[in-house]
Design an enzyme around this catalytic site. Structure first.
Site, PDB file in Angstrom:
ATOM      1  CG  MET A 112     -47.583 104.152 -38.804  1.00 17.34           C
ATOM      2  SD  MET A 112     -48.330 105.604 -38.050  1.00 17.34           S
ATOM      3  CE  MET A 112     -46.836 106.528 -37.685  1.00 17.34           C
ATOM      4  CG  ASP A 119     -45.986 109.352 -35.408  1.00 15.19           C
ATOM      5  OD1 ASP A 119     -45.992 108.148 -35.089  1.00 15.19           O
ATOM      6  OD2 ASP A 119     -46.304 110.262 -34.617  1.00 15.19           O
ATOM      7  CG  MET A 160     -47.583 108.481 -41.077  1.00 15.35           C
ATOM      8  SD  MET A 160     -49.122 109.320 -40.690  1.00 15.35           S
ATOM      9  CE  MET A 160     -49.016 109.385 -38.889  1.00 15.35           C
ATOM     10  CB  SER A 163     -46.115 112.083 -31.338  1.00 13.11           C
ATOM     11  OG  SER A 163     -46.307 112.200 -32.741  1.00 13.11           O
ATOM     12  CG  HIS A 206     -45.022 104.484 -35.133  1.00 12.83           C
ATOM     13  ND1 HIS A 206     -46.206 105.040 -34.682  1.00 12.83           N
ATOM     14  CD2 HIS A 206     -45.370 103.308 -35.713  1.00 12.83           C
ATOM     15  CE1 HIS A 206     -47.215 104.238 -34.981  1.00 12.83           C
ATOM     16  NE2 HIS A 206     -46.739 103.181 -35.620  1.00 12.83           N
ATOM     17  CG  MET A 229     -50.847 101.637 -33.565  1.00 13.39           C
ATOM     18  SD  MET A 229     -49.936 103.153 -33.218  1.00 13.39           S
ATOM     19  CE  MET A 229     -51.161 104.431 -33.575  1.00 13.39           C
ATOM     20  CG  HIS A 269     -43.617 108.555 -31.200  1.00 15.96           C
ATOM     21  ND1 HIS A 269     -43.390 107.206 -31.014  1.00 15.96           N
ATOM     22  CD2 HIS A 269     -44.624 108.635 -32.103  1.00 15.96           C
ATOM     23  CE1 HIS A 269     -44.227 106.509 -31.751  1.00 15.96           C
ATOM     24  NE2 HIS A 269     -44.987 107.345 -32.439  1.00 15.96           N
ATOM     25  CG  ASP A 288     -48.591 106.277 -31.125  1.00 10.16           C
ATOM     26  OD1 ASP A 288     -49.108 107.381 -30.944  1.00 10.16           O
ATOM     27  OD2 ASP A 288     -47.884 105.999 -32.123  1.00 10.16           O
TER      28      ASP A 288
HETATM   29  C1  DX5 Z   1     -50.805 108.246 -35.163  1.00 11.75           C
HETATM   30  C2  DX5 Z   1     -49.387 108.378 -34.681  1.00 11.75           C
HETATM   31  C3  DX5 Z   1     -49.276 108.962 -33.343  1.00 11.75           C
HETATM   32  C4  DX5 Z   1     -49.813 110.356 -33.210  1.00 11.75           C
HETATM   33  C5  DX5 Z   1     -50.412 110.465 -31.851  1.00 11.75           C
HETATM   34  O1  DX5 Z   1     -50.848 107.509 -36.313  1.00 11.75           O
HETATM   35  O2  DX5 Z   1     -48.753 107.103 -34.664  1.00 11.75           O
HETATM   36  O3  DX5 Z   1     -47.954 108.881 -32.836  1.00 11.75           O
HETATM   37  O4  DX5 Z   1     -48.856 111.367 -33.352  1.00 11.75           O
HETATM   38  O5  DX5 Z   1     -51.071 111.674 -31.752  1.00 11.75           O
HETATM   39  P1  DX5 Z   1     -52.133 111.936 -30.591  1.00 11.75           P
HETATM   40  O6  DX5 Z   1     -51.418 111.803 -29.301  1.00 11.75           O
HETATM   41  O7  DX5 Z   1     -52.620 113.299 -30.903  1.00 11.75           O
HETATM   42  O8  DX5 Z   1     -53.226 110.879 -30.753  1.00 11.75           O
HETATM   43 ZN    ZN Z   2     -46.756 106.992 -33.615  1.00 11.71          ZN
END
Ligand code: DX5
Ligand code: ZN
Length: 231
Positions: free
Chosen positions: A69, A36, A38, A9, A67, A138, A34, A177
């Site tokens: 969010m 993220d 947000m 990620s 992903h 998650m 990956h 994740d």
């Molecule tokens: C959190 C994200 C993850 C995050 C994971 O909301 O969806 O993908 O990057 O990071 P680590 O592996 O550090 O928990």
């Molecule tokens: Zn993620």
């Protein structure tokens, strides 16, 4: 037994040097990148949108696992598809018409994933499990990298795996994740996870290439038949 894929990620990478971070992860054997997304509403943090995904797509040689969010993912499916996502996952918590959304993602030619927050029961998937291309469990509350793995997630992975199998969707992998590292990756793989997301365990290390390689090896070791099983 299908192989385990590693999806570093980039949330934990240096955003000023994403190309370099992706190249290092790929040299270490990353199967996916990956990403993220947000929005500051569904989760407290704000990260990146389609323009950055488009730029990443130009340099990444492995597929992008995006992903979402965000509160209203339906509005942005086209934009992320055009930007180059290969896999697009949406949270069940924000979608009253999840069936429509999953099929809209697939109609764009992408793999559709559905995501469960730690407090969301597996039962939320009952009516959609047969339709999805993957399920993302998650193992932290989404929003930030570097959080601690929630141990209950391990049995949740096994429950999701069982539900997918029961629905005749054995081909759909379970992704995990949040808080994954070399110490717990073997347990989540043993529980049935086949796509492993890791942010800080890869990019908050001096050598992300090596960290990716080691995580992948630890995950693969959990799949190898034990000497007693081989007898
Ligand atoms: C959190 C994200 C993850 C995050 C994971 O909301 O969806 O993908 O990057 O990071 P680590 O592996 O550090 O928990
Ligand atoms: Zn993620």
């Amino acid at each position: 037994m299908n192989a385990v894929r590693i999806a570093p990620s980039i949330l934990s990478a240096d955003f000023a040097a994403l190309g370099e971070a992706i190249a290092a992860a790929e040299r270490g054997g990353a199967d996916l990148i990956h990403v993220d997304v947000m929005d500051g509403h569904f989760v407290p943090n704000i990260t990146i949108g389609p323009p950055v995904v488009r730029s990443i797509k130009r340099v990444a040689t492995v597929p992008l696992d995006v992903h979402l969010m965000i509160e209203d993912p339906d509005r942005y499916l086209d934009a992320f598809a055009e930007a180059g996502a290969a896999m697009l996952s949406v949270h069940v918590e924000v979608l009253p018409h999840l069936h429509r959304t999953v099929h809209a993602i697939q109609a764009l030619g992408l793999e559709a994933g559905v995501v469960l927050n730690p407090s969301t029961p597996v039962a939320a998937l009952t009516e959609i499990a047969a339709d999805v291309d993957y399920v993302l469990v998650m193992s932290v509350n989404p929003g930030f990298g570097g959080q601690t793995f929630i141990p209950r997630s391990e049995s949740k992975v096994a429950e999701v795996r069982a539900l997918l199998d029961l629905c005749g969707n054995a081909a759909a992998p379970v992704e995990i994740d949040g808080g994954i590292d070399g110490a717990n990756v073997g347990r989540v793989v043993a529980a049935g996870a086949r796509v492993i997301v890791a942010g800080s365990a890869v990019f908050h290390t001096p050598d992300p290439e090596r960290a990716t390689r080691e995580l992948k090896a630890a995950a693969a070791a959990a799949l190898a038949p034990s000497p007693s099983a081989a007898r």
